[in-house]
Design an enzyme around this catalytic site. Structure first.
Site, PDB file in Angstrom:
ATOM      1  N   GLU A  53     -66.949  34.222 -17.474  1.00 34.87           N
ATOM      2  CA  GLU A  53     -67.532  34.419 -16.146  1.00 34.87           C
ATOM      3  C   GLU A  53     -66.970  35.687 -15.503  1.00 34.87           C
ATOM      4  O   GLU A  53     -67.710  36.552 -15.066  1.00 34.87           O
ATOM      5  CB  GLU A  53     -67.268  33.206 -15.244  1.00 34.87           C
ATOM      6  CG  GLU A  53     -68.078  31.988 -15.604  1.00 34.87           C
ATOM      7  CD  GLU A  53     -69.561  32.136 -15.337  1.00 34.87           C
ATOM      8  OE1 GLU A  53     -69.957  32.806 -14.371  1.00 34.87           O
ATOM      9  OE2 GLU A  53     -70.347  31.564 -16.117  1.00 34.87           O
ATOM     10  N   ASP A  71     -71.371  35.407  -6.106  1.00 29.57           N
ATOM     11  CA  ASP A  71     -70.453  34.514  -6.807  1.00 29.57           C
ATOM     12  C   ASP A  71     -69.060  35.124  -6.754  1.00 29.57           C
ATOM     13  O   ASP A  71     -68.918  36.348  -6.879  1.00 29.57           O
ATOM     14  CB  ASP A  71     -70.883  34.330  -8.263  1.00 29.57           C
ATOM     15  CG  ASP A  71     -72.316  33.818  -8.385  1.00 29.57           C
ATOM     16  OD1 ASP A  71     -72.730  33.019  -7.534  1.00 29.57           O
ATOM     17  OD2 ASP A  71     -73.009  34.221  -9.333  1.00 29.57           O
TER      18      ASP A  71
END
Length: 148
Positions: A53, A71
């Site tokens: 990620e 995010d």
């Protein structure tokens, strides 16, 4: 108005980028294990997710997404559901900026909330890179009595 938001976001990103910490696979594993946050069984999943990620970057930010969301942090947690910009809120009751700190506690705590609701399937990277292909972390603990 949109340009003011972008300027403020860029200023915020530059402040957090100065304090960024990029953790290797073993750094992630040791930090997560030291804090006792994840079981030995689940530790490889969490390390794999953080690697794919954010590439281990504590101050990673991605966005805007198609829906305008951003995010944040090691696990790239969305401001649509999990954190609130500026003040604590949403499902994790945390400010998104707290997910960008070198101290990974807020990111870990919020990731555990996400896991509670959705399991590892909440992260697309888990499907692509981790499901059935977990990293071997034994080399990260060769000087330790713990066995994974």
């Amino acid at each position: 108005m949109k340009s003011v938001f972008v300027i403020c976001l860029l200023a915020l990103i530059s402040v957090y980028q100065i304090n960024a910490r990029v953790l290797s696979r073993c750094d992630l594993a040791r930090e997560f294990k030291q804090k006792g946050e994840f079981t030995d069984e689940d530790l490889p999943n969490w390390v794999c997710i953080a690697e794919h990620e954010s590439h281990g970057n504590t101050s990673a930010i991605r966005g805007p997404g198609w829906d305008g969301s951003f995010d944040y942090g090691l696990f790239l947690l969305s401001d649509n559901y999990w954190c609130n910009k500026g003040t604590p809120g949403k499902q994790c009751n945390v400010a998104c900026e707290s997910l960008l700190l070198d101290n990974v506690q807020a990111s870990v705590d919020c990731a555990k909330v996400v896991y509670y609701y959705h399991g590892f399937t909440a992260w697309q990277s888990w499907y692509a890179f981790c499901n059935g292909k977990l990293p071997d972390l034994s080399e990260c603990f060769t000087n330790s009595s713990s066995v994974l």
